[in-house]
Design a protein around this motif. Structure first.
Motif, PDB file in Angstrom:
ATOM      1  N   SER A  22     -14.785 -34.161  -7.705  1.00  0.00           N
ATOM      2  CA  SER A  22     -15.380 -32.948  -6.975  1.00  0.00           C
ATOM      3  C   SER A  22     -16.448 -33.423  -5.967  1.00  0.00           C
ATOM      4  CB  SER A  22     -16.282 -32.102  -8.309  1.00  0.00           C
ATOM      5  OG  SER A  22     -16.828 -31.109  -7.786  1.00  0.00           O
TER       6      SER A  22
ATOM      7  N   GLY B  68     -13.824 -33.036 -17.542  1.00  0.00           N
ATOM      8  CA  GLY B  68     -15.129 -33.471 -16.606  1.00  0.00           C
ATOM      9  C   GLY B  68     -15.197 -34.996 -16.134  1.00  0.00           C
TER      10      GLY B  68
ATOM     11  N   TYR C 253     -19.466 -22.819 -13.182  1.00  0.00           N
ATOM     12  CA  TYR C 253     -18.483 -22.826 -14.095  1.00  0.00           C
ATOM     13  C   TYR C 253     -17.960 -21.130 -14.283  1.00  0.00           C
ATOM     14  CZ  TYR C 253     -19.267 -27.643 -15.425  1.00  0.00           C
ATOM     15  OH  TYR C 253     -19.049 -28.817 -14.996  1.00  0.00           O
TER      16      TYR C 253
ATOM     17  N   GLU D 178     -24.195 -32.718  -8.793  1.00  0.00           N
ATOM     18  CA  GLU D 178     -23.386 -32.172  -9.331  1.00  0.00           C
ATOM     19  C   GLU D 178     -22.405 -33.245 -10.414  1.00  0.00           C
ATOM     20  OE1 GLU D 178     -20.998 -29.755  -9.536  1.00  0.00           O
ATOM     21  OE2 GLU D 178     -18.700 -30.632  -9.772  1.00  0.00           O
ATOM     22  N   ARG D 179     -22.388 -34.579 -10.184  1.00  0.00           N
ATOM     23  CA  ARG D 179     -22.172 -35.639 -10.644  1.00  0.00           C
ATOM     24  C   ARG D 179     -22.728 -35.991 -12.139  1.00  0.00           C
ATOM     25  NH1 ARG D 179     -19.142 -39.859  -6.656  1.00  0.00           N
ATOM     26  NH2 ARG D 179     -17.381 -38.610  -6.486  1.00  0.00           N
TER      27      ARG D 179
ATOM     28  N   GLN E 180     -13.625 -34.059 -12.828  1.00  0.00           N
ATOM     29  CA  GLN E 180     -14.302 -33.552 -12.188  1.00  0.00           C
ATOM     30  C   GLN E 180     -15.478 -34.457 -11.372  1.00  0.00           C
ATOM     31  OE1 GLN E 180     -15.805 -29.423 -13.263  1.00  0.00           O
ATOM     32  NE2 GLN E 180     -17.963 -30.249 -12.536  1.00  0.00           N
ATOM     33  N   PHE E 181     -15.666 -35.319 -12.471  1.00  0.00           N
ATOM     34  CA  PHE E 181     -16.733 -36.476 -11.836  1.00  0.00           C
ATOM     35  C   PHE E 181     -16.231 -37.211 -10.703  1.00  0.00           C
ATOM     36  CE2 PHE E 181     -18.735 -40.647 -12.078  1.00  0.00           C
ATOM     37  CZ  PHE E 181     -20.028 -40.294 -12.381  1.00  0.00           C
TER      38      PHE E 181
ATOM     39  N   SER F 197     -10.293 -27.884 -12.818  1.00  0.00           N
ATOM     40  CA  SER F 197     -11.144 -28.698 -14.005  1.00  0.00           C
ATOM     41  C   SER F 197     -12.384 -27.731 -14.249  1.00  0.00           C
ATOM     42  CB  SER F 197     -11.720 -29.995 -13.449  1.00  0.00           C
ATOM     43  OG  SER F 197     -12.413 -29.791 -12.350  1.00  0.00           O
ATOM     44  N   ARG F 198     -13.094 -27.070 -13.464  1.00  0.00           N
ATOM     45  CA  ARG F 198     -13.986 -26.150 -13.831  1.00  0.00           C
ATOM     46  C   ARG F 198     -13.523 -25.057 -14.943  1.00  0.00           C
ATOM     47  NH1 ARG F 198     -17.307 -27.846  -9.387  1.00  0.00           N
ATOM     48  NH2 ARG F 198     -19.528 -27.621 -10.086  1.00  0.00           N
TER      49      ARG F 198
ATOM     50  N   TYR G  98     -24.929 -33.875 -13.708  1.00  0.00           N
ATOM     51  CA  TYR G  98     -24.427 -32.379 -14.570  1.00  0.00           C
ATOM     52  C   TYR G  98     -23.417 -33.005 -15.311  1.00  0.00           C
ATOM     53  CZ  TYR G  98     -28.533 -30.512 -12.380  1.00  0.00           C
ATOM     54  OH  TYR G  98     -30.071 -30.332 -11.750  1.00  0.00           O
ATOM     55  N   THR G  99     -22.033 -33.294 -14.368  1.00  0.00           N
ATOM     56  CA  THR G  99     -20.946 -33.522 -15.049  1.00  0.00           C
ATOM     57  C   THR G  99     -20.987 -34.577 -16.175  1.00  0.00           C
ATOM     58  OG1 THR G  99     -19.976 -32.642 -12.876  1.00  0.00           O
ATOM     59  CG2 THR G  99     -18.383 -33.837 -14.397  1.00  0.00           C
TER      60      THR G  99
END
Lengths: 500, 139
Positions: free
Chosen positions: B59, B52, A436, B4-5, B55-56, A166-167, B7-8
């Motif tokens: 990740s 995104g 990223y 992390e979440r 990833q949310f 995903s990144r 920023y995503t």
């Protein structure tokens, strides 16, 4: 073409004057390549006015030397500072910089030098022997196949570099989005200008490359700097021979990696528009993918350096295949070279072999001699560059920044390009901090315009019907490989994370 | 919610903002052709939004941001912007040495010989090379 013409051409390349210009070009190329901010493309552009007064062979030989030297020089800051001197060398930093941190910068630089010379010589031999047939083969890749090849390259690169798929996908999309700024290639309508007419031509490539790769790295290192000044690179004294040199056994162990890298670089160099950055990353990705111990990559594996340097350097020779046989420049350096040919009153194309065979083989000879000069100059220069670069970080970075500002100003013709460079430095810092993959972003940005053009041509050829892809089996295979690589790499990454 | 979440989520909202606000305003709509000017930006923005969101939810990365480092980045970028503006306004030969000097002082360099070399010898050497040897124009 008769044998006597070939021999006469190759002999021309060996005259002292021609050799001197090739050597001078290699020296200048290695020097500017080693300086983050001024790459061989810019050096070639600046040098062109100085070649007006020369005869065609020394003029072209000098520019060939600058280009080839620059490819080796670009690896030096990538290995020593994690700051690629050229975008092509970005992949070299992945394994080169960890080796520097392990106290083996000379070993990493020597591997880069040997791999570059090997790849370069391989592609020159291919150029000399099979130039015309290979160019015809590359030209048979139509827009649909080129588009599919790009999608495959993106899927491999975004899947292999970075923490997660995903990144990688986000970095790719951001790069493509940045590449769409400016005039749309199909309809010539402006996009994302936000009232700035300077953006009609898009973000300047020099600003984006130097800002996101060099200035962002300097910014991060300055921000994290605490306490006493230390050399930018610490090369330990009293190193053993094993730590500072590459043995024949180590070189021989990389023979298949070098061959694969040279083949990938030669093929991609022969396809106009793909470029050496994509070749380096594809070679790195495929080497990592086929390795028995992929986890050692990114931690200072010599095979990583061998893969990237052999591929990006072999593009330099292969770039000449479409250039000389068809008059098609496949990269920025080839575009500058075609300008130099035209200034000398030479029209590259199929008739060139017929009308100026002696000159063509003289250029081939100059290319081979440039490789020999690269090896000699590199063996001497690596010590010189590593000594120069052991100055304190404050000195290296401040000079590098002045060179970056100067280089971008000269390349873009104004302060706007320098401000764009700063903008991309900030983007680079944010992407690095948030993990990223920056290099994926850069590659997507470089390939963006070509990607959009190929997409438009593909949509036209397929007449909007996906089923028409059945008429393009090569493209179908490449698309299938793209889907498979994303799936496979995604699973591998998930398993690795689970095991961690 | 982890950093992390956060920023995503910001990235996803930026993507949505670009897609529904900036893109219609900044990209002209064209009614002909197999692909239109908005095709590639739209594809790229949807990839950002979908990846995104993935990833949310998936990740588990841990992003660490240091406030002191962030302030140093902001200060460093501010020096860069001001220096480039001054170089453009008043000339490379006058403000490139000031720029190099300020960067070195910012980094904590205090040794006079290094300051002299990097702040005066190199910028003026570059200026001489570019302006007088290469005959290219600097600001």
């Amino acid at each position: 073409m008769d044998f006597a013409t070939i021999i006469a051409g190759l002999t021309d390349a060996l005259t002292p004057l021609n050799l001197l210009f090739v050597l001078a070009g290699v020296f200048v190329g290695q020097f500017v390549g080693a300086m983050p901010g001024i790459g061989p493309v810019m050096a070639m552009a600046i040098a062109i006015p100085f070649t007006f007064a020369l005869n065609p062979l020394p003029a072209i030989g000098f520019l060939v030397g600058v280009n080839k030297g620059g490819l080796i020089g670009g690896a030096i800051p990538a290995i020593l500072l994690n700051t690629p001197g050229t975008p092509d060398a970005a992949a070299t930093a992945i394994d080169g910089y960890p080796l520097t941190k392990q106290g083996k910068p000379l070993k990493a630089m020597k591997m880069a030098l040997y791999a570059s010379v090997t790849g370069d010589t391989f592609s020159d031999i291919v150029l000399i022997t099979v130039a015309a047939p290979l160019a015809i083969l590359a030209l048979q890749l139509g827009p649909v196949e080129i588009f599919a090849l790009m999608v495959f390259a993106f899927s491999l690169i975004s899947g292999l570099i970075g923490d997660s798929i995903s990144r990688g996908a986000i970095a790719t999309a951001l790069g493509l989005l940045a590449a769409t700024v400016g005039l749309d290639p199909e309809h010539s309508t402006p996009r994302f200008l936000f009232g700035m007419f300077q953006l009609y031509d898009g973000f300047p490539i020099a600003s984006v490359a130097i800002g996101s790769l060099a200035v962002s790295e300097i910014t991060l290192r300055v921000a994290r700097m605490r306490g006493k000044m230390r050399p930018a690179v610490v090369i330990p004294k009293n190193q053993t021979k094993d730590q500072k040199s590459v043995s024949f056994a180590e070189y021989w162990a990389c023979r298949f990696v070098l061959l694969r890298g040279s083949l990938i670089g030669t093929f991609i160099g022969a396809v106009p528009g793909m470029g050496s950055t994509a070749a380096a990353f594809m070679s790195y990705a495929s080497t990592k993918q086929t390795a028995k111990d992929p986890s050692s990559f990114g931690k200072g594996d010599l095979r990583g350096i061998a893969a990237t340097e052999s591929a990006n350097s072999s593009v330099a020779g292969a770039d000449f295949i479409p250039l000389l046989t068809l008059g098609l420049p496949g990269s920025a350096s080839a575009a500058i070279m075609i300008g130099a040919f035209l200034i000398q009153g030479i029209q590259p194309g199929p008739l060139l072999f017929e009308q100026q065979g002696q000159l063509v083989y003289g250029i081939f000879g100059a290319m081979i001699m440039a490789n020999a000069c690269n090896l000699l100059c590199g063996l001497f220069g690596l010590r010189l560059w590593s000594k120069l670069i052991t100055a304190p970080e404050s000195v290296v970075f401040s000079i590098a920044l002045v060179l970056c500002v100067t280089g971008v100003y000269l390349a873009t013709g104004g302060a706007f390009g320098v401000f764009v460079m700063i903008l991309f430095a900030v983007i680079g810092v944010i992407m690095t901090v948030l993990r990223y993959p920056l290099v994926v972003f850069i590659i997507a940005f470089f390939l963006g315009p070509r990607f959009e053009l190929s997409l438009g041509q593909t949509a036209t050829i397929l007449r909007g019907d996906v089923w028409n892809l059945a008429n393009h089996p090569v493209a179908v295979v490449l698309f299938a490989m793209s889907i498979f690589s994303i799936y496979w790499l995604g699973i591998k990454k998930r398993r690795r994370k689970a095991s961690d | 919610m982890t950093a992390e979440r956060i920023y995503t989520a910001i990235l996803v909202f930026l993507g949505l903002g670009f897609l529904f606000i900036a893109l219609p305003q900044q990209v002209e709509s064209v009614g002909y052709g197999r692909i239109v000017p908005a095709t590639v930006p739209t594809i790229a923005l949807w990839v950002i939004i979908i990846a995104g969101i993935v990833q949310f939810f998936t990740s588990k990365e841990c992003i660490e941001l240091h406030l002191a480092d962030s302030f140093r980045v902001i200060a460093f970028v501010a020096i860069l912007v001001v220096a480039v503006w001054l170089i453009e306004k008043f000339g490379f030969e006058y403000f490139a040495p000031v720029f190099a000097l300020s960067i070195m002082l910012f980094m904590g360099e205090r040794r006079w010989y290094w300051l002299l070399f990097a702040a005066f010898v190199m910028p003026l050497g570059i200026w001489f090379l570019v302006e007088n040897v290469l005959n290219r124009v600097l600001p």
